[in-house]
Design a protein around this motif. Structure first.
Motif, PDB file in Angstrom:
ATOM      1  N   THR A  53      24.947 -27.704  74.239  1.00  0.00           N
ATOM      2  CA  THR A  53      24.326 -27.747  75.556  1.00  0.00           C
ATOM      3  C   THR A  53      23.678 -29.113  75.733  1.00  0.00           C
ATOM      4  N   ALA A  54      22.879 -29.272  76.774  1.00  0.00           N
ATOM      5  CA  ALA A  54      22.148 -30.523  77.012  1.00  0.00           C
ATOM      6  C   ALA A  54      20.933 -30.207  77.854  1.00  0.00           C
ATOM      7  N   ASN A  55      19.882 -30.999  77.669  1.00  0.00           N
ATOM      8  CA  ASN A  55      18.651 -30.689  78.391  1.00  0.00           C
ATOM      9  C   ASN A  55      18.798 -30.869  79.899  1.00  0.00           C
ATOM     10  N   GLN A  56      19.751 -31.676  80.346  1.00  0.00           N
ATOM     11  CA  GLN A  56      19.898 -31.915  81.781  1.00  0.00           C
ATOM     12  C   GLN A  56      20.734 -30.854  82.480  1.00  0.00           C
ATOM     13  N   TYR A  57      21.522 -30.087  81.737  1.00  0.00           N
ATOM     14  CA  TYR A  57      22.413 -29.121  82.379  1.00  0.00           C
ATOM     15  C   TYR A  57      21.612 -28.118  83.213  1.00  0.00           C
ATOM     16  N   GLY A  58      22.158 -27.811  84.369  1.00  0.00           N
ATOM     17  CA  GLY A  58      21.504 -26.845  85.250  1.00  0.00           C
ATOM     18  C   GLY A  58      21.953 -26.958  86.682  1.00  0.00           C
ATOM     19  N   GLY A  59      22.568 -28.091  87.016  1.00  0.00           N
ATOM     20  CA  GLY A  59      23.088 -28.262  88.365  1.00  0.00           C
ATOM     21  C   GLY A  59      22.049 -28.002  89.434  1.00  0.00           C
ATOM     22  N   HIS A  60      22.438 -27.230  90.435  1.00  0.00           N
ATOM     23  CA  HIS A  60      21.538 -26.971  91.564  1.00  0.00           C
ATOM     24  C   HIS A  60      20.338 -26.116  91.162  1.00  0.00           C
ATOM     25  N   LEU A  61      20.389 -25.494  89.992  1.00  0.00           N
ATOM     26  CA  LEU A  61      19.255 -24.688  89.526  1.00  0.00           C
ATOM     27  C   LEU A  61      18.147 -25.561  88.939  1.00  0.00           C
ATOM     28  N   GLY A  62      18.477 -26.813  88.704  1.00  0.00           N
ATOM     29  CA  GLY A  62      17.480 -27.740  88.155  1.00  0.00           C
ATOM     30  C   GLY A  62      17.717 -28.029  86.690  1.00  0.00           C
ATOM     31  N   VAL A  63      17.313 -29.226  86.267  1.00  0.00           N
ATOM     32  CA  VAL A  63      17.494 -29.616  84.869  1.00  0.00           C
ATOM     33  C   VAL A  63      16.787 -28.614  83.964  1.00  0.00           C
ATOM     34  N   GLY A  64      17.411 -28.336  82.827  1.00  0.00           N
ATOM     35  CA  GLY A  64      16.829 -27.399  81.872  1.00  0.00           C
ATOM     36  C   GLY A  64      17.236 -25.960  82.078  1.00  0.00           C
ATOM     37  N   ALA A  65      17.891 -25.654  83.190  1.00  0.00           N
ATOM     38  CA  ALA A  65      18.212 -24.250  83.483  1.00  0.00           C
ATOM     39  C   ALA A  65      19.192 -23.661  82.460  1.00  0.00           C
ATOM     40  N   THR A  66      20.147 -24.463  82.013  1.00  0.00           N
ATOM     41  CA  THR A  66      21.132 -23.935  81.061  1.00  0.00           C
ATOM     42  C   THR A  66      20.490 -23.686  79.699  1.00  0.00           C
ATOM     43  N   ALA A  87      23.419 -27.142  69.228  1.00  0.00           N
ATOM     44  CA  ALA A  87      23.396 -28.570  69.557  1.00  0.00           C
ATOM     45  C   ALA A  87      22.915 -28.772  70.988  1.00  0.00           C
ATOM     46  N   THR A  88      22.058 -29.753  71.179  1.00  0.00           N
ATOM     47  CA  THR A  88      21.677 -30.141  72.530  1.00  0.00           C
ATOM     48  C   THR A  88      21.574 -31.668  72.586  1.00  0.00           C
ATOM     49  N   LYS A  89      21.179 -32.186  73.742  1.00  0.00           N
ATOM     50  CA  LYS A  89      21.233 -33.638  73.947  1.00  0.00           C
ATOM     51  C   LYS A  89      19.982 -34.136  74.650  1.00  0.00           C
ATOM     52  N   VAL A  90      19.761 -35.452  74.497  1.00  0.00           N
ATOM     53  CA  VAL A  90      18.643 -36.144  75.129  1.00  0.00           C
ATOM     54  C   VAL A  90      19.128 -37.469  75.682  1.00  0.00           C
ATOM     55  N   HIS A  91      18.609 -37.851  76.815  1.00  0.00           N
ATOM     56  CA  HIS A  91      18.803 -39.162  77.435  1.00  0.00           C
ATOM     57  C   HIS A  91      18.663 -39.098  78.942  1.00  0.00           C
TER      58      HIS A  91
END
Length: 325
Positions: A53-66, A87-91
């Motif tokens: 996953t990644a910390n930014q994923y979330g689309g229209h729900l907002g970052v962090g939603a996933t 696994a997740t990501k930062v940047h």
């Protein structure tokens, strides 16, 4: 669902991960929580132990939603956590704050803490730098990563979308400090986009890193006509890309038909035959998209078939060395 999954070492580490990695970018914004949980359940039952996953994923729900959704799934059965390589990501930007992005030591620390909270876990197995940050000195990045490792918050460090020279630089800095260095690189790699073969994959092989291939279906182009129902190919740009490669895609579909396999399964199997590749990321929106390719790691492609695929989608390497002689 029987577990017939194949596992591979993540680069030179002793960590074993499934040849298929479950990507979660669709979870939340494009796939409901209920369907996402069902896909996660199916993947876990099928032996997929690698979730990205990644910390930014979330689309229209907002970052962090996933990450939040994934944390909810993990909380339903905490015993699953120890069997999963998470696994997740930062940047990427997490807000309008000028410092809430990039790879500064400050942001890496804060972003990791925020991811741990959303995921409802006490550690992340693989913490990946989502993109290169040319403003961040490698010494600063390793300072932050070493601190997180010492705190028990992360175990391995990886990169994503990094060029070969940055992979080499990061590993050399780590080696100078007698550290393990990077465990893997997550790179765009598929039959249509093979530029990773020029320098990224050779750099990973030279440093004993695993390669995790993302977008194995090239945004749906390699999935065959049925991918249209997914909606991934509805955008004008994707339709134009399909039209431009109509001959290639038709030849590939014919080859897959002779093999008695779907284009999706063959595209994944091809990746898993490539030197240096540890795992391919699949990002299903629906349960049937997952189950239809679970057999791909067991699919064997002989030398003749691999040569036929290369004839349709030619390699781009080896990398030019300019004046080197």
């Amino acid at each position: 669902m029987a577990n017939t999954m194949i596992y591979r070492r993540l680069g030179r580490t002793a960590l074993q991960v499934s040849a298929l990695c479950l990507g979660t970018m669709n979870f939340g914004p494009r796939t409901s929580e209920a369907e996402s949980f069902a896909i996660l359940d199916d993947a876990f039952e099928a032996g997929i132990n690698f979730i990205d996953t990644a910390n930014q994923y979330g689309g229209h729900l907002g970052v962090g939603a996933t990450e939040t959704l994934l944390g909810g799934w993990l909380a339903k059965n905490p015993a699953r956590r120890d069997r999963i390589v998470l696994a997740t990501k930062v940047h990427e930007p997490m807000s309008d704050d000028i410092n809430d992005r990039g790879l500064s030591a400050r942001h890496i620390q804060m972003a990791c803490d925020a991811s741990l909270k959303r995921l409802r876990v006490d550690h992340i197995d693989l913490y990946q730098m989502h993109h290169i940050d040319r403003a961040a000195p490698p010494e600063e990045i390793w300072q932050a990563m070493d601190r997180l490792i010492a705190q028990g918050k992360i175990t391995y460090v990886g990169t994503s979308n990094f060029p070969g020279w940055a992979i080499a630089r990061a590993n050399e800095r780590a080696a100078a400090a007698h550290r393990l260095g990077l465990a893997c690189e997550q790179s765009l790699y598929n039959l249509i986009e093979r530029r990773a073969e020029l320098e990224v994959i050779p750099a990973c092989q030279a440093y004993g890193m695993g390669v995790i291939a993302w977008s194995p279906m090239a945004g749906g182009l390699l999935a065959g006509p049925s991918a249209d129902a997914d909606g991934r190919r509805s955008a004008d740009g994707a339709v134009l890309a399909a039209d431009a490669r109509a001959n290639q895609l038709a030849r590939f579909a014919t080859l897959c038909e002779t093999l008695g396999q779907s284009p999706s399964a063959v595209a994944l199997a091809w990746l898993l035959h490539m030197p240096g590749v540890t795992s391919a990321i699949i990002g299903p929106r629906r349960r049937e998209q997952l189950t239809s390719v679970l057999h791909a790691p067991m699919l064997k492609l002989d030398a003749e078939t691999l040569a036929q695929i290369d004839a349709i989608f030619p390699p781009v390497g080896p990398a030019p060395e300019a004046y080197a002689w």
